[in-house]
Write a protein that holds these residues in place. Structure first.
Motif, short mmCIF file in Angstrom:
data_model
loop_
_atom_site.label_atom_id
_atom_site.label_comp_id
_atom_site.label_asym_id
_atom_site.label_seq_id
_atom_site.Cartn_x
_atom_site.Cartn_y
_atom_site.Cartn_z
N LEU A 1 63.18 -3.68 30.95
CA LEU A 1 61.84 -3.12 30.76
C LEU A 1 61.79 -2.21 29.55
N GLU A 2 62.88 -1.52 29.27
CA GLU A 2 62.93 -0.66 28.08
C GLU A 2 62.91 -1.50 26.81
N ARG A 3 63.64 -2.61 26.83
CA ARG A 3 63.69 -3.49 25.66
C ARG A 3 62.35 -4.19 25.42
N MET A 4 61.59 -4.43 26.50
CA MET A 4 60.30 -5.10 26.36
C MET A 4 59.32 -4.32 25.49
N LYS A 5 59.58 -3.01 25.32
CA LYS A 5 58.69 -2.17 24.52
C LYS A 5 58.78 -2.51 23.03
N THR A 6 59.90 -3.09 22.62
CA THR A 6 60.11 -3.34 21.19
C THR A 6 60.27 -4.81 20.84
N LEU A 7 60.62 -5.65 21.81
CA LEU A 7 60.88 -7.06 21.49
C LEU A 7 59.60 -7.89 21.53
N GLU A 8 59.57 -8.94 20.72
CA GLU A 8 58.44 -9.87 20.68
C GLU A 8 58.95 -11.29 20.49
N GLY A 9 58.06 -12.25 20.77
CA GLY A 9 58.33 -13.65 20.47
C GLY A 9 59.58 -14.19 21.14
N ILE A 10 60.39 -14.92 20.34
CA ILE A 10 61.55 -15.61 20.87
C ILE A 10 62.60 -14.64 21.37
N GLU A 11 62.69 -13.45 20.72
CA GLU A 11 63.66 -12.46 21.18
C GLU A 11 63.29 -11.94 22.57
N ARG A 12 62.00 -11.74 22.80
CA ARG A 12 61.55 -11.28 24.11
C ARG A 12 61.86 -12.31 25.18
N GLY B 1 64.18 -14.63 25.11
CA GLY B 1 65.62 -14.70 25.29
C GLY B 1 66.14 -13.56 26.15
N ALA B 2 65.60 -12.36 25.92
CA ALA B 2 66.05 -11.20 26.71
C ALA B 2 65.67 -11.37 28.18
N ILE B 3 64.49 -11.92 28.46
CA ILE B 3 64.05 -12.12 29.84
C ILE B 3 64.95 -13.14 30.54
N LEU B 4 65.23 -14.26 29.88
CA LEU B 4 66.06 -15.28 30.50
C LEU B 4 67.49 -14.79 30.72
N ALA B 5 68.00 -13.99 29.77
CA ALA B 5 69.34 -13.42 29.94
C ALA B 5 69.37 -12.48 31.13
N ALA B 6 68.35 -11.65 31.26
CA ALA B 6 68.28 -10.73 32.39
C ALA B 6 68.13 -11.50 33.71
N LEU B 7 67.38 -12.58 33.68
CA LEU B 7 67.21 -13.39 34.87
C LEU B 7 68.55 -13.94 35.35
N THR B 8 69.34 -14.47 34.43
CA THR B 8 70.66 -14.99 34.79
C THR B 8 71.55 -13.88 35.33
N ARG B 9 71.52 -12.73 34.67
CA ARG B 9 72.36 -11.60 35.09
C ARG B 9 71.99 -11.14 36.51
N LEU B 10 70.70 -11.07 36.82
CA LEU B 10 70.27 -10.64 38.15
C LEU B 10 70.70 -11.64 39.22
#
Length: 1016
Positions: free
Chosen positions: A778-789, A791-800
């Motif tokens: 959620l902290e990273r969502m404040k600065t990330l956009e587009g494909i980086e955003r 990618g971060a969501i899918l990575a977090a999904l796998t980690r969870l």
């Protein structure tokens, strides 16, 4: 308020009906608004005892605002405090006098729409004057109340009626349905009417007249031979000032047909009986009618002329006194067309009855239809029997306009006349120039000399079936779209009608006997399946056999391959079949072919020692069936594509669901007379997967990938377009055979499958790591956009999801000491870090204590290895683990060993851990009757495939399916979504985890955040 003081109440009504109420004590001291509403409305339940009423300051005086809908009910029966000496101002007294009668009108339904308000574009209600007491009628007369008070009173009454009778959505909808004219908001529709006539016209009041006025259009053959009416008939007037008689024949207009329009009085009891009349320039009506009608004619005819002028555009209705043509003068083709298409609708909307020729309703409802009529004959243009979707078929154009069926030459001749209404074979035909142009363009878009392909014919037939044009419930946008184009339809000859009927109806499939070489007894549905494959193979049409896992797709294909060889007149020249399958099931195919069809020569093309070049070609020619894997097919694409195959079959065809992959492109390049796809899940997540399979079995049938996305996938997946869904189902159905285990016709007699969920808590360690992961995202969502955003969501999904399994998956370290140096404390510590692992160990122990076997599925290789290690130590027995890195030989040995019933107890595995991707399809593991899903997959179809490794033909015991869910986490939310998710294979609508990347930050927080009460 002082004892004995008098409280005077004054009321002022706004133009919207709200009452502004203010009070005075002894005519000199104003009472505060708050105090007044507490006194005056102390017993008024509707305003919640005054608490919901607003106070408004007007010229330094505080007034209580009583909403319009409460004014009449309150003053009709005010419940007042008795210890107050109430005094009422003039308008308040008048309101108290009138309100009871007005409330009675509201309650008894003695009200009606207000004509003046309607002309102003509003819907308001007014009371029935006859329902008021004489004193009340006198009070509302011009001298009894000023004009502003009456306007406010009308508004308050209207608000009370609306609230009492039409305050709910259902009541308002009923009003719209019963009185649509009230909502036309067209002041012209009330032109020339008084209040009573208007209420009759909109249907609010019954019409006592025995007739209704109507405009009748007469086609050229309808003119009666009658004399003109004479002056002095009922409804007197000067003939010379009137319109020409509606039934006079008149002169022809340059040889064109003569259409005429006339005014008639239609008998309500016998609608076929009409009395022609004529209308003078001053609105007088002349003609002959029954004497009993005369009072009604004199009462109502005065407004007819004004109503007609208001309903029609300027110039449409021209009177003799206006210097133009009369109503009954001949109309040319253009004027008659304009009246049929436009003017008649305006008149209907304005409340007029319009009598049109009987054929017009059907002609206007049916759009012209362009049909390609297939010429007689059994085959394609070449004279051979039709083979494949590319076979060319000759046809002739036919055009249907209304009930007339025209040849191409007849259509072109009619179109060349440039007329809108023509008489053809004794019937009138409406020719819309815009639609004629569309038909010409549609004809020009198809090169008749080149013929139509069977694919074109089939698609035109399937999409045109049951389509009768724009009268079936389409919305306005769809109607406009249909009107802007002409759809080409197809008229089948007897041979094609029989073939396509067989494709679409199971009852018409030729039922074939099982091949002599088949060493199996086919169930009824399996015999139907192989007969269906043979039917499509006969005509070179691709097939997708999509039966549920466990229904025997393998034996149905083997039966077809045997039938193909045994029924061929030149078996020596028959090209072999190529079967492409996942590596994990190559061994299964070898065993099944050897078991069910020992007479078929089978060649395995796999491994480092596989043949190539001419050696491969020689070996393939000697074989009836060549087996290979998807990976090998991709590596040897060029060699396999050069060989002429009789059949190419893809087993587990969902492996080519991504059309862009190399292996998908490879199998598409293979030449074959017949292409077959076997899959239990033709669609897992997206419609693009269905397109990929169909583009293999029947290349080009569903168009290009981009065209399919625009035409079907986008509208269906995003908009849930029901019409596009139905179109796609019609196109797909002839080439897909899908049966399910629970279908009544299957009658598998399988044991029960019991599915249950096992909810477990997170450990404290898992909870902390889970929270950290969500907070970091959620902290990273404040600065990330587009494909980086994304990618971060899918990575977090796998980690969870990994965290829910075991925290060590994040550390990439779950090693344990070797067995000879086993450290029980280390194993116990590893197990204690995951509630899932603890619970699984307990349940598997119970299964093994009962002497039963189980399958355990996980999507993470590391988790699978941990499960194998922990379970083998804790159970002190061998545990098998299959993942994508295991060789074919090792896989076959694992399966055989697990299925064995003869190994000694110490060597017989009772637990089989499988990677979901490597072991979820193609395997027969019926020795197990327990299935554990250690972590959840996004798609229920994938989980069901995995479960079907045990729940399939050959299973004799009830199967217990256990689905593990970490409570309070993302897994629980995934489970909730899967419960309500419709499988795409059932209704071609679904989604996958990609949608998560499109969520807002707040939505992500809601989806991911851990509910701490479930952490132990």
């Amino acid at each position: 308020m002082k004892v004995g003081a008098q409280l005077r109440v004054n009321v002022a009504l706004s133009e919207y009906g709200d009452a502004l109420i203010y009070g005075m004590i002894d005519d000199y001291d104003y009472v505060s608004g708050l105090h007044l509403k507490h006194l005056l409305f102390a017993w008024h339940e509707d305003s919640y005892y005054g608490t919901e009423l607003a106070v408004q300051t007007v010229r330094d005086v505080e007034a209580v605002v009583l909403p319009a809908e409460m004014v009449v009910p309150f003053f009709a029966a005010p419940v007042l405090l008795r210890h107050i000496d109430w005094d009422w101002g003039d308008e308040a007294s008048l309101l108290l006098k009138l309100a009871p009668d007005l409330a009675g009108c509201t309650e008894t339904g003695k009200f009606a729409p207000d004509l003046d308000a309607f002309r102003g574009g509003e819907l308001q209600w007014t009371w029935d004057d006859d329902a008021l007491e004489e004193s009340a009628r006198t009070a509302v007369a011009a001298g009894g109340a000023d004009e502003s008070f009456l306007r406010g009173l009308h508004a308050a009454f209207s608000a009370a009626v609306s609230r009492s009778h039409y305050g709910t959505e259902a009541a308002a909808a009923d009003l719209r349905r019963e009185y649509p004219a009230l909502f036309a908001r067209d002041p012209a529709s009330a032109a020339g009417m008084d209040r009573q006539a208007w209420l009759v016209a909109i249907g609010w009041k019954a019409d006592a007249a025995p007739f209704r006025p109507a405009l009748q259009l007469l086609e050229p053959t309808d003119f009666p031979e009658e004399a003109e009416p004479e002056a002095g008939m009922p409804g007197s007037g000067d003939l010379s000032d009137g319109l020409a008689a509606g039934w006079s024949r008149g002169a022809a207009l340059d040889g064109e047909p003569e259409w005429r329009l006339r005014l008639v009085l239609q008998d309500k009891r016998d609608e076929s009986a009409v009395c022609p009349v004529r209308l003078t320039a001053d609105g007088t009506v002349l003609g002959t009618w029954p004497d009993a009608w005369t009072p009604f004619v004199r009462e109502r005819a005065g407004g007819w002329l004004e109503r007609l002028r208001a309903a029609l555009p300027p110039g449409r209705l021209r009177l003799a006194g206006d210097g133009g043509d009369a109503l009954g003068a001949p109309l040319d083709d253009e004027a008659a067309w304009r009246f049929l298409n436009a003017d008649s609708r305006r008149l209907l909307d304005a409340g007029w009855q319009v009598l049109l020729p009987a054929w017009w309703e059907e002609a206007s409802r049916k759009r012209p239809r362009l049909r390609a009529k297939i010429r007689s004959g059994p085959g394609s243009r070449s004279g051979r029997s039709m083979f494949g979707l590319d076979a060319i078929i000759d046809f002739d154009w036919r055009v249907a306009i209304g009930d007339a069926d025209l040849t191409e030459a007849e259509f072109m001749d009619l179109a060349a006349r440039n007329a809108r209404l023509v008489r053809f074979r004794g019937r009138w035909i409406a020719l819309d120039p815009a639609l004629l142009a569309q038909i010409r363009r549609a004809m020009a878009g198809v090169d008749k000399s080149q013929g139509l392909s069977f694919q074109d014919v089939l698609q035109l037939h399937l999409l045109g079936a049951g389509d009768e044009g724009p009268d079936g419930g389409e919305n306005g946008e769809e109607l406009a779209e249909q009107a802007a184009r002409v759809r080409i339809e197809v008229e089948l000859n007897e041979h094609l009608a029989k073939l396509i009927g067989q494709l679409g109806r199971q009852s018409e499939w030729p039922r074939l006997e099982a091949p002599a070489g088949l060493r199996a007894e086919l169930r009824s549905y399996q015999q139907e399946g192989f007969s269906w494959l043979a039917l499509l193979g006969r005509f070179g049409l691709g097939a997708c056999l999509a039966d549920d896992m466990g229904l025997g797709k393998t034996v149905q294909l083997i039966a077809y391959l045997l039938h193909r060889r045994e029924s061929s007149e030149a078996a020596d020249d028959l090209h072999p079949a190529l079967i492409v399958c996942p590596t994990s099931v190559l061994g299964n195919w070898q065993k099944e072919l050897a078991r069910f069809a020992p007479s078929l020569a089978v060649s395995l093309h796999y491994g480092g020692k596989r043949l190539a070049g001419e050696s491969f070609a020689d070996e393939a020619r000697r074989a009836d069936v060549v087996l290979t894997s998807y990976a090998t097919a991709s590596l040897d694409q060029e060699m396999l594509a050069d060989f002429p195959w009789g059949v190419v079959c893809l087993d587990e065809a969902q492996n080519i669901k991504n059309a862009q992959t190399k292996q998908s492109a490879a199998v598409r390049s293979f030449r074959a007379r017949h292409r077959i796809a076997l899959t239990g899940t033709p669609i897992e997540n997206r419609l693009a997967e269905l397109w990929s399979i169909y583009d293999f079995i029947n290349p080009g049938y569903l168009g290009s990938s981009r065209a399919f996305q625009e035409r079907f996938a986008g509208p269906i997946e995003k908009d849930r377009d029901e019409r596009r869904t139905a179109d796609l189902q019609r196109l797909v159905k002839p080439f897909m055979l899908r049966r399910k285990k629970k279908d009544p016709a299957i009658q598998l007699d399988l044991p029960e499958k019991n599915e249950m969920k096992t909810f477990v808590n997170l450990t404290a360690e898992q909870g902390v790591l889970y929270d950290q992961t969500v907070n970091d995202l959620l902290e990273r969502m404040k600065t990330l956009e587009g494909i980086e955003r994304k990618g971060a969501i899918l990575a977090a999904l796998t980690r969870l999801k990994q965290l829910c399994d075991h925290p060590s998956l994040l550390e990439k370290d779950f090693s344990l000491p070797e067995p000879d140096a086993a450290d029980e404390a280390a194993v116990a510590a590893l197990v204690a870090r995951s509630s899932k692992l603890e619970r699984l160990l307990e349940m598997v122990r119970e299964v093994r204590d009962e002497g039963e076997r189980c399958l355990i599925f996980t999507q993470y290789i590391g988790m699978g290895e941990m499960l194998r290690t922990v379970l083998s130590r804790e159970l002190e027995e061998p545990v098998l683990y299959l993942n994508g890195s295991v060789s074919k030989t090792a896989r076959d040995q694992m399966i055989e060993r697990f299925q064995s019933q003869s190994l000694p107890p110490g060597e017989q595995p009772g637990v089989f851990v499988l990677s979901l991707k490597a072991g979820g399809v193609g395997l027969n593991l019926t020795a197990a009757n327990h299935v554990f899903h250690f972590d959840r997959w996004w798609n229920p179809a994938v989980e069901n495939q995995a479960t079907d490794r045990a729940y399939r033909m050959g299973q004799t015991r009830d199967v217990q399916v256990h689905k593990f869910i970490s409570i309070g986490t993302l897994e629980e939310r995934i489970d909730e979504m899967l419960e309500s998710k419709q499988q795409l294979s059932d209704n071609v609508i679904s989604s996958s985890e990609g949608w998560i990347t499109e969520l807002s930050t707040d939505e992500l927080r809601e989806l991911f955040t851990l509910r701490r009460e479930w952490v132990r």
